[in-house]
Design a protein around this motif. Structure first.
Motif, PDB file in Angstrom:
ATOM      1  N   UNK A 229       4.360   7.319  12.636  1.00 24.03           N
ATOM      2  CA  UNK A 229       3.589   8.697  12.636  1.00 24.03           C
ATOM      3  C   UNK A 229       2.564   8.688  11.942  1.00 24.03           C
ATOM      4  N   UNK A 230       1.321   7.995  12.528  1.00 28.38           N
ATOM      5  CA  UNK A 230      -0.070   7.869  11.468  1.00 28.38           C
ATOM      6  C   UNK A 230      -0.533   9.299  11.138  1.00 28.38           C
ATOM      7  N   UNK A 231       0.086  10.270  11.514  1.00 29.56           N
ATOM      8  CA  UNK A 231      -0.359  11.822  11.226  1.00 29.56           C
ATOM      9  C   UNK A 231       0.619  12.317   9.820  1.00 29.56           C
ATOM     10  N   UNK A 232       1.504  11.581   9.436  1.00 28.93           N
ATOM     11  CA  UNK A 232       2.643  11.830   8.380  1.00 28.93           C
ATOM     12  C   UNK A 232       1.728  12.018   7.158  1.00 28.93           C
ATOM     13  N   UNK A 233       1.513  13.304   6.866  1.00 32.13           N
ATOM     14  CA  UNK A 233       0.719  13.432   5.423  1.00 32.13           C
ATOM     15  C   UNK A 233       1.389  12.661   4.199  1.00 32.13           C
ATOM     16  N   UNK A 234       2.573  12.916   4.038  1.00 27.77           N
ATOM     17  CA  UNK A 234       3.384  12.413   2.851  1.00 27.77           C
ATOM     18  C   UNK A 234       3.033  11.056   2.976  1.00 27.77           C
ATOM     19  N   UNK A 235       3.254  10.250   3.984  1.00 28.77           N
ATOM     20  CA  UNK A 235       3.085   8.868   4.038  1.00 28.77           C
ATOM     21  C   UNK A 235       1.794   8.375   3.812  1.00 28.77           C
ATOM     22  N   UNK A 236       0.505   9.067   4.259  1.00 29.18           N
ATOM     23  CA  UNK A 236      -0.840   8.794   4.334  1.00 29.18           C
ATOM     24  C   UNK A 236      -1.073   8.925   2.785  1.00 29.18           C
ATOM     25  N   UNK A 238       1.189   8.707  -0.016  1.00 31.69           N
ATOM     26  CA  UNK A 238       1.676   7.656  -0.557  1.00 31.69           C
ATOM     27  C   UNK A 238       0.869   6.131  -0.693  1.00 31.69           C
ATOM     28  N   UNK A 239       0.583   5.883   0.696  1.00 29.59           N
ATOM     29  CA  UNK A 239      -0.288   4.816   0.943  1.00 29.59           C
ATOM     30  C   UNK A 239      -1.479   4.775   0.356  1.00 29.59           C
ATOM     31  N   UNK A 240      -2.248   5.855   0.081  1.00 36.61           N
ATOM     32  CA  UNK A 240      -3.482   6.335  -0.624  1.00 36.61           C
ATOM     33  C   UNK A 240      -3.186   5.954  -2.190  1.00 36.61           C
ATOM     34  N   UNK A 241      -2.012   6.385  -2.408  1.00 35.73           N
ATOM     35  CA  UNK A 241      -1.798   6.068  -4.078  1.00 35.73           C
ATOM     36  C   UNK A 241      -1.567   4.525  -4.558  1.00 35.73           C
ATOM     37  N   UNK A 242      -0.963   3.645  -3.449  1.00 36.30           N
ATOM     38  CA  UNK A 242      -0.644   2.736  -3.641  1.00 36.30           C
ATOM     39  C   UNK A 242      -1.989   1.708  -3.616  1.00 36.30           C
ATOM     40  N   UNK A 243      -2.578   2.158  -2.582  1.00 35.67           N
ATOM     41  CA  UNK A 243      -4.337   1.336  -2.518  1.00 35.67           C
ATOM     42  C   UNK A 243      -5.035   1.759  -3.815  1.00 35.67           C
ATOM     43  N   UNK A 244      -4.937   2.943  -4.460  1.00 31.54           N
ATOM     44  CA  UNK A 244      -5.784   3.071  -5.477  1.00 31.54           C
ATOM     45  C   UNK A 244      -5.273   2.388  -6.793  1.00 31.54           C
ATOM     46  N   UNK A 245      -3.860   2.312  -7.040  1.00 29.27           N
ATOM     47  CA  UNK A 245      -3.338   1.533  -8.187  1.00 29.27           C
ATOM     48  C   UNK A 245      -3.553  -0.061  -8.094  1.00 29.27           C
ATOM     49  N   UNK A 246      -3.958  -0.651  -6.654  1.00 31.10           N
ATOM     50  CA  UNK A 246      -4.160  -1.905  -6.433  1.00 31.10           C
ATOM     51  C   UNK A 246      -5.598  -2.203  -6.328  1.00 31.10           C
ATOM     52  N   UNK A 247      -6.410  -1.102  -6.780  1.00 34.61           N
ATOM     53  CA  UNK A 247      -7.886  -1.517  -6.695  1.00 34.61           C
ATOM     54  C   UNK A 247      -8.637  -1.420  -5.399  1.00 34.61           C
ATOM     55  N   UNK A 248      -7.907  -0.720  -4.285  1.00 40.62           N
ATOM     56  CA  UNK A 248      -8.577  -0.641  -3.265  1.00 40.62           C
ATOM     57  C   UNK A 248      -9.027   0.763  -2.691  1.00 40.62           C
ATOM     58  N   UNK A 249      -9.870   1.305  -3.587  1.00 40.93           N
ATOM     59  CA  UNK A 249     -10.467   3.019  -3.579  1.00 40.93           C
ATOM     60  C   UNK A 249     -10.806   3.043  -2.225  1.00 40.93           C
ATOM     61  N   UNK A 250     -11.716   2.422  -1.638  1.00 37.61           N
ATOM     62  CA  UNK A 250     -12.395   2.684  -0.297  1.00 37.61           C
ATOM     63  C   UNK A 250     -11.193   2.973   0.449  1.00 37.61           C
TER      64      UNK A 250
END
Length: 301
Positions: A229-236, A238-250
């Protein structure tokens, strides 16, 4: 980082992520596009060349003149502001890397493009000659469709000139140092309750909260949830948090803004608040942040 919650199966090991570029622009740090490489980070460094050029400097402090070469390369890398990344290998400390790359003499400078090594030069060249060689590497990168930008690395300011840290932040700073980001977030929050205008505590709380959340995320689980479910807000989020700590801010910003575009009413507010929190972890002039602010305004209005 020794907090046991980071070691459960499926969780992201933030001790490994500490090798990745951290969100930059924090007080007491400056942006750099120079990193040290060892055996544990070489493979990841090579993978970076799929997105942007990497210049690998294989050097030794025993060789006269390498200090000048190092300074010239670092100056060019930082002036380029992400068009390429300088990765430095101390061959005295890491002879295995030199052997694996079949380096015959140091210093040797190698370009990395799309995972492939491109010999640049050996020995010590004048500054302008180094710049010309790197310009050729950048032209080759563009010709092969490699046009990404390296994320900056936050490095500490010179301790001799850095401001003295206020003792009020000691508890929070010590929690960060031992990897207990949840405790750090609570400590910064206590400072904010005492003084809501404390911008340093606000930034500390946001950053600690980000790392605390990311440390609990099951990366594989998030991927599966988004696929279902690409519209799952919680998953989105969480994925954004992971991207941030891995240096993928954009990427992190794009994930949340993409969902905001398809969300209406009260469902937008938690997404908007989280996005604004993530914005605070970057330098206001960061290109990824500047673009994301424009994209958010478009999405909202």
């Amino acid at each position: 980082m020794t907090n046991s919650t980071f070691n459960r199966p499926g969780a992201v090991d933030l001790s490994a992520l500490a090798q990745q570029p951290a969100p930059s622009g924090r007080r007491g740090t400056r942006n750099s596009w120079v990193m040290e490489v060892d055996e544990s980070t070489l493979e990841a460094t090579i993978r970076r060349s799929l997105q942007h050029p990497v210049v690998l400097e294989l050097t030794s402090s025993r060789v006269p003149g390498t200090d000048r070469l190092a300074a010239d390369l670092a100056g060019l890398a930082n002036a380029a502001e992400g068009r390429w990344l300088l990765a430095r290998v101390d061959c005295d400390a890491h002879p295995q890397i030199a052997a694996a790359l079949q380096i015959q003499a140091v210093p040797t400078v190698v370009g990395l493009l799309a995972g492939q090594a491109v010999p640049l030069f050996q020995g010590i060249l004048p500054h302008d000659d180094i710049a010309a060689v790197i310009d050729q590497l950048l032209q080759a990168a563009l010709a092969n469709g490699i046009a990404g930008r390296a994320e900056p690395i936050a490095v500490p300011d010179d301790p001799a000139t850095a401001p003295v840290r206020d003792a009020r932040y000691t508890e929070a700073d010590e929690a960060v140092a031992r990897g207990d980001f949840a405790a750090a977030e609570e400590a910064f929050d206590a400072l904010l309750r005492a003084n809501p205008a404390d911008s340093e505590a606000r930034l500390g709380k946001v950053q600690a909260g980000l790392w605390a959340r990311a440390g609990q995320v099951d990366a594989a689980g998030v991927e599966a949830r988004l696929a279902a479910d690409p519209t799952d807000a919680g998953a989105v989020l969480d994925a954004a948090d992971l991207a941030m700590v891995q240096g993928r801010a954009a990427e992190a910003f794009a994930l949340i803004i993409g969902l905001i575009r398809t969300t209406v009413g009260d469902d937008r507010e938690p997404l908007r608040r989280r996005l604004l929190d993530l914005f605070e972890t970057l330098d206001p002039a960061d290109p990824a942040l500047v673009k994301a602010r424009r994209d958010l305004a478009t999405a909202l209005f």
